[in-house]
Design a protein around this motif. Structure first.
Motif, PDB file in Angstrom:
ATOM      1  N   LYS A  35      12.749   1.963   7.878  1.00 18.35           N
ATOM      2  CA  LYS A  35      11.957   1.236   8.875  1.00 18.35           C
ATOM      3  C   LYS A  35      10.621   1.945   9.135  1.00 18.35           C
ATOM      4  O   LYS A  35       9.562   1.300   9.243  1.00 18.35           O
ATOM      5  CB  LYS A  35      12.748   1.105  10.180  1.00 18.35           C
ATOM      6  CG  LYS A  35      12.022   0.280  11.245  1.00 18.35           C
ATOM      7  CD  LYS A  35      12.858   0.138  12.495  1.00 18.35           C
ATOM      8  CE  LYS A  35      12.140  -0.758  13.508  1.00 18.35           C
ATOM      9  NZ  LYS A  35      10.808  -0.282  13.839  1.00 18.35           N
ATOM     10  N   ALA A  36      10.654   3.283   9.229  1.00 23.37           N
ATOM     11  CA  ALA A  36       9.414   4.028   9.448  1.00 23.37           C
ATOM     12  C   ALA A  36       8.448   3.839   8.281  1.00 23.37           C
ATOM     13  O   ALA A  36       7.235   3.695   8.471  1.00 23.37           O
ATOM     14  CB  ALA A  36       9.728   5.514   9.641  1.00 23.37           C
ATOM     15  N   LYS A  37       9.006   3.817   7.078  1.00 25.20           N
ATOM     16  CA  LYS A  37       8.160   3.624   5.903  1.00 25.20           C
ATOM     17  C   LYS A  37       7.510   2.237   5.927  1.00 25.20           C
ATOM     18  O   LYS A  37       6.329   2.086   5.593  1.00 25.20           O
ATOM     19  CB  LYS A  37       8.994   3.801   4.638  1.00 25.20           C
ATOM     20  CG  LYS A  37       8.173   3.817   3.353  1.00 25.20           C
ATOM     21  CD  LYS A  37       9.055   4.133   2.165  1.00 25.20           C
ATOM     22  CE  LYS A  37       8.235   4.175   0.884  1.00 25.20           C
ATOM     23  NZ  LYS A  37       9.082   4.487  -0.286  1.00 25.20           N
ATOM     24  N   ASP A  38       8.279   1.220   6.334  1.00 19.04           N
ATOM     25  CA  ASP A  38       7.715  -0.115   6.445  1.00 19.04           C
ATOM     26  C   ASP A  38       6.596  -0.152   7.475  1.00 19.04           C
ATOM     27  O   ASP A  38       5.556  -0.798   7.279  1.00 19.04           O
ATOM     28  CB  ASP A  38       8.811  -1.121   6.842  1.00 19.04           C
ATOM     29  CG  ASP A  38       9.546  -1.642   5.620  1.00 19.04           C
ATOM     30  OD1 ASP A  38       9.069  -1.376   4.502  1.00 19.04           O
ATOM     31  OD2 ASP A  38      10.585  -2.298   5.792  1.00 19.04           O
ATOM     32  N   ASP A  39       6.801   0.559   8.616  1.00 19.08           N
ATOM     33  CA  ASP A  39       5.763   0.594   9.642  1.00 19.08           C
ATOM     34  C   ASP A  39       4.499   1.260   9.116  1.00 19.08           C
ATOM     35  O   ASP A  39       3.378   0.790   9.380  1.00 19.08           O
ATOM     36  CB  ASP A  39       6.273   1.354  10.880  1.00 19.08           C
ATOM     37  CG  ASP A  39       7.389   0.595  11.603  1.00 19.08           C
ATOM     38  OD1 ASP A  39       7.478  -0.638  11.397  1.00 19.08           O
ATOM     39  OD2 ASP A  39       8.147   1.219  12.357  1.00 19.08           O
TER      40      ASP A  39
ATOM     41  N   ALA B  10      -7.530  -3.702   5.980  1.00 16.12           N
ATOM     42  CA  ALA B  10      -8.204  -4.930   6.419  1.00 16.12           C
ATOM     43  C   ALA B  10      -9.379  -4.613   7.340  1.00 16.12           C
ATOM     44  O   ALA B  10     -10.377  -5.358   7.374  1.00 16.12           O
ATOM     45  CB  ALA B  10      -7.201  -5.843   7.136  1.00 16.12           C
ATOM     46  N   LEU B  11      -9.287  -3.537   8.125  1.00 22.27           N
ATOM     47  CA  LEU B  11     -10.357  -3.172   9.054  1.00 22.27           C
ATOM     48  C   LEU B  11     -11.486  -2.401   8.379  1.00 22.27           C
ATOM     49  O   LEU B  11     -12.557  -2.237   8.988  1.00 22.27           O
ATOM     50  CB  LEU B  11      -9.788  -2.318  10.196  1.00 22.27           C
ATOM     51  CG  LEU B  11      -8.880  -3.039  11.198  1.00 22.27           C
ATOM     52  CD1 LEU B  11      -8.293  -2.038  12.172  1.00 22.27           C
ATOM     53  CD2 LEU B  11      -9.657  -4.118  11.961  1.00 22.27           C
ATOM     54  N   ARG B  12     -11.265  -1.927   7.164  1.00 20.17           N
ATOM     55  CA  ARG B  12     -12.274  -1.103   6.520  1.00 20.17           C
ATOM     56  C   ARG B  12     -13.628  -1.808   6.389  1.00 20.17           C
ATOM     57  O   ARG B  12     -14.672  -1.188   6.651  1.00 20.17           O
ATOM     58  CB  ARG B  12     -11.778  -0.659   5.136  1.00 20.17           C
ATOM     59  CG  ARG B  12     -12.700   0.362   4.476  1.00 20.17           C
ATOM     60  CD  ARG B  12     -12.142   0.869   3.157  1.00 20.17           C
ATOM     61  NE  ARG B  12     -10.917   1.596   3.361  1.00 20.17           N
ATOM     62  CZ  ARG B  12      -9.741   1.223   2.901  1.00 20.17           C
ATOM     63  NH1 ARG B  12      -9.618   0.095   2.227  1.00 20.17           N
ATOM     64  NH2 ARG B  12      -8.656   1.953   3.113  1.00 20.17           N
ATOM     65  N   PRO B  13     -13.713  -3.114   6.018  1.00 19.47           N
ATOM     66  CA  PRO B  13     -15.036  -3.758   5.953  1.00 19.47           C
ATOM     67  C   PRO B  13     -15.761  -3.754   7.293  1.00 19.47           C
ATOM     68  O   PRO B  13     -16.981  -3.552   7.351  1.00 19.47           O
ATOM     69  CB  PRO B  13     -14.704  -5.190   5.480  1.00 19.47           C
ATOM     70  CG  PRO B  13     -13.402  -5.063   4.776  1.00 19.47           C
ATOM     71  CD  PRO B  13     -12.645  -4.006   5.511  1.00 19.47           C
TER      72      PRO B  13
ATOM     73  N   VAL C 210       0.843  -1.195   0.000  1.00 13.10           N
ATOM     74  CA  VAL C 210       0.000   0.000   0.000  1.00 13.10           C
ATOM     75  C   VAL C 210       0.883   1.251   0.000  1.00 13.10           C
ATOM     76  O   VAL C 210       1.846   1.348   0.753  1.00 13.10           O
ATOM     77  CB  VAL C 210      -0.933   0.010   1.225  1.00 13.10           C
ATOM     78  CG1 VAL C 210      -1.690   1.320   1.322  1.00 13.10           C
ATOM     79  CG2 VAL C 210      -1.896  -1.162   1.161  1.00 13.10           C
ATOM     80  N   GLY C 211       0.558   2.199  -0.864  1.00 18.59           N
ATOM     81  CA  GLY C 211       1.324   3.440  -0.956  1.00 18.59           C
ATOM     82  C   GLY C 211       2.407   3.428  -2.019  1.00 18.59           C
ATOM     83  O   GLY C 211       3.048   4.456  -2.250  1.00 18.59           O
ATOM     84  N   CYS C 212       2.634   2.300  -2.672  1.00 20.36           N
ATOM     85  CA  CYS C 212       3.687   2.214  -3.688  1.00 20.36           C
ATOM     86  C   CYS C 212       3.220   2.820  -5.018  1.00 20.36           C
ATOM     87  O   CYS C 212       2.038   3.057  -5.235  1.00 20.36           O
ATOM     88  CB  CYS C 212       4.101   0.755  -3.905  1.00 20.36           C
ATOM     89  SG  CYS C 212       4.884   0.005  -2.470  1.00 20.36           S
TER      90      CYS C 212
ATOM     91  N   ASP D 222      -1.024   0.866   7.085  1.00 25.70           N
ATOM     92  CA  ASP D 222      -1.975   1.078   5.991  1.00 25.70           C
ATOM     93  C   ASP D 222      -2.671  -0.225   5.618  1.00 25.70           C
ATOM     94  O   ASP D 222      -3.879  -0.249   5.346  1.00 25.70           O
ATOM     95  CB  ASP D 222      -1.259   1.655   4.763  1.00 25.70           C
ATOM     96  CG  ASP D 222      -0.872   3.114   4.960  1.00 25.70           C
ATOM     97  OD1 ASP D 222      -1.486   3.763   5.821  1.00 25.70           O
ATOM     98  OD2 ASP D 222       0.039   3.588   4.261  1.00 25.70           O
ATOM     99  N   ALA D 223      -1.911  -1.316   5.590  1.00 27.42           N
ATOM    100  CA  ALA D 223      -2.514  -2.617   5.269  1.00 27.42           C
ATOM    101  C   ALA D 223      -3.515  -3.033   6.344  1.00 27.42           C
ATOM    102  O   ALA D 223      -4.584  -3.580   6.051  1.00 27.42           O
ATOM    103  CB  ALA D 223      -1.413  -3.680   5.129  1.00 27.42           C
ATOM    104  N   GLN D 224      -3.183  -2.776   7.630  1.00 26.68           N
ATOM    105  CA  GLN D 224      -4.127  -3.108   8.700  1.00 26.68           C
ATOM    106  C   GLN D 224      -5.402  -2.271   8.597  1.00 26.68           C
ATOM    107  O   GLN D 224      -6.504  -2.780   8.822  1.00 26.68           O
ATOM    108  CB  GLN D 224      -3.444  -2.885  10.053  1.00 26.68           C
ATOM    109  CG  GLN D 224      -2.321  -3.878  10.350  1.00 26.68           C
ATOM    110  CD  GLN D 224      -1.587  -3.545  11.640  1.00 26.68           C
ATOM    111  OE1 GLN D 224      -1.865  -2.547  12.280  1.00 26.68           O
ATOM    112  NE2 GLN D 224      -0.628  -4.395  12.004  1.00 26.68           N
TER     113      GLN D 224
END
Length: 486
Positions: A346-350, A360-363, A66-68, A355-357
């Motif tokens: 590392k911050a970008k990975d976090d 996943a929570l959006r539904p 996400v974000g790429c 963003d992925a979480q």
């Protein structure tokens, strides 16, 4: 300037979906994860786009992308390609001249097109030969919305010819067309695709439907069509041929198209599989059809390409100059910012993981919001019912008075109360007894039948009576007691 970034190449050629993700950094380009190749089951374009969005979203979420940035490969059947010659002009003037010629070059109104062009090696005639590529802007817009919905940003839209050329240049170690010209033939769903290069620039790209097992022969037929009017820069000698293993043999003899010999390049598909193998892909041979992924790989790795999403202007720095400046800047930054870059990575990975979480929570959030909306709707209905109950106590009194007076064997079908006026309709074993029952104690006055009494087939009488309710007249006695005395 980003030292590290992940870029996705997306190729929807032939109704399929090919995705390759690479990581670009100071050390070069490396696979970010295993590529994806999916055969679409839909036959209509809308269904294919929905299916592609689902597959792309799942790929992005599964690999934390996400974000790429994403680069779209424009299929051969979506790109208009033409060659034209213009007088020597400055970059901006040349672009304006090409824009004015679009209506003559392509069968689509210029206002509906995104276009760009590249120079071909000039001949001795003094004119500037160009290859012009264009695609419908609405097609690019639809894909821009699609990649945005799955959490990506569209950075470029590259015709498949230039995407394939970038892949061949990186995988084979030489530009497609350096020295002798080159041809790339590959399967594209239920079709076959052919791209021809001269001195590194594509001058022909097309796809054609073909029957099962006929892709190799149909590919040579396409190459012959493209070589029927070659540019002057094509030169002489055999064309290097890049194709799936087993189609034409490696270095075989007798392969030709339009009378021009072709030299198959053995091992290219295996080298492509190795170049695209990522985490979880295993050995290079684990990729079943690497030729189906080469355009997506070429779009992701970049290089000398034609971008219809943000066309390059004439006079921009050359690829070699950009590469030299970028390498010098990257080296300087790497020496001075090694530790901060690691922290930033590392911050970008976090951030991507968060963003992925969130995705996943959006539904769950949407279901919760729907439940709140249902609860608000129920609360409105309850409030309305309460207001109705508090605003009409006299209606309940009238209904009780009628219930006490109506004789046994009587059923009300409707009751209407407007102020003090009462209209009732119903069925009774003896409708004539209702009139005196209502008028005997003064609670109801001006009582009359609103319609003649009619007898139903089951010997029950249907009646309509209207009257006026008088609330302040004391009752002489309950109808039940009077009935008991009689």
């Amino acid at each position: 300037m980003k030292l590290f970034r992940t870029v996705l190449g997306i190729d929807p050629s032939g109704g399929r979906l090919a995705i390759v993700a690479v990581r670009r950094g100071v050390g070069g380009v490396s696979p970010a994860c295993a590529p994806l190749f999916h055969e679409s089951k839909g036959e209509r374009e809308g269904l294919r786009l929905e299916e592609a969005e689902g597959g792309l979203g799942e790929f992005v979420a599964r690999n934390g992308l996400v974000g790429c940035e994403a680069v779209l490969v424009l299929p051969a059947d979506r790109v208009f390609l033409a060659r034209a010659s213009f007088p020597p002009l400055k970059g901006k003037d040349l672009r304006d001249a090409v824009g004015m010629e679009l209506e003559r070059l392509f069968p689509v109104p210029p206002s509906e097109l995104c276009y760009s062009f590249r120079r071909l090696p000039a001949s001795s005639g003094g004119k500037v030969p160009l290859v012009v590529a264009a695609a419908r802007s609405d097609y690019i817009d639809r894909w821009e919305e699609t990649v945005a919905r799955v959490g990506l940003s569209l950075a470029a839209a590259v015709p498949v010819a230039w995407a394939v050329g970038a892949a061949v240049a990186r995988i084979s170690g030489a530009q497609a067309g350096a020295g002798n010209a080159a041809a790339v033939i590959r399967g594209s769903g239920a079709a076959v695709e052919c791209t021809l290069f001269a001195h590194g620039e594509p001058f022909f790209s097309a796809s054609r439907p073909c029957a099962a097992g006929g892709a190799a022969a149909e590919g040579l037929s396409l190459a012959a069509a493209g070589l029927s009017d070659p540019p002057a820069s094509l030169g002489e000698g055999p064309l290097r041929l890049f194709a799936p293993d087993g189609w034409y043999g490696a270095g075989g003899r007798g392969v030709e198209a339009g009378g021009i010999p072709l030299a198959p390049q053995g091992g290219f598909a295996a080298a492509a599989a190795t170049a695209m193998s990522g985490a979880g892909a295993g050995e290079g041979g684990a990729i079943a059809d690497p030729m189906a992924l080469v355009a997506a790989h070429g779009a992701a790795v970049g290089g000398e390409r034609l971008d219809l999403f943000a066309p390059e202007r004439e006079g921009a720095p050359s690829g070699a100059a950009r590469a030299a400046v970028g390498a010098a800047a990257a080296a300087a930054l790497a020496l001075g910012l090694a530790w901060p870059s690691a922290v930033a990575w590392k911050a970008k990975d976090d951030v991507r993981r968060l963003d992925a979480q969130l995705a996943a929570l959006r539904p769950s959030v949407e279901r919760f919001e729907e439940s709140l909306a249902d609860l608000d709707e129920a609360q409105v209905k309850i409030t309305t019912l309460r207001e109705e109950a508090s605003a009409s106590p006299e209606t309940l009194i009238v209904l009780r008075e009628l219930t006490d007076r109506l004789p046994n064997g009587t059923w009300l079908l409707s009751l209407r109360v407007e102020g003090r006026k009462v209209d009732i309709e119903g069925l009774s074993l003896s409708a004539s007894e209702i009139f005196p029952a209502l008028t005997r104690d003064g609670r109801f006055r001006t009582v009359e039948f609103a319609a003649p009494i009619t007898r139903q087939a089951d010997n029950i009488e249907r009646f309509k009576i209207r009257g006026e309710y008088v609330p302040n007249v004391p009752a002489a006695g309950t109808p039940t007691a009077a009935g008991a005395e009689r």
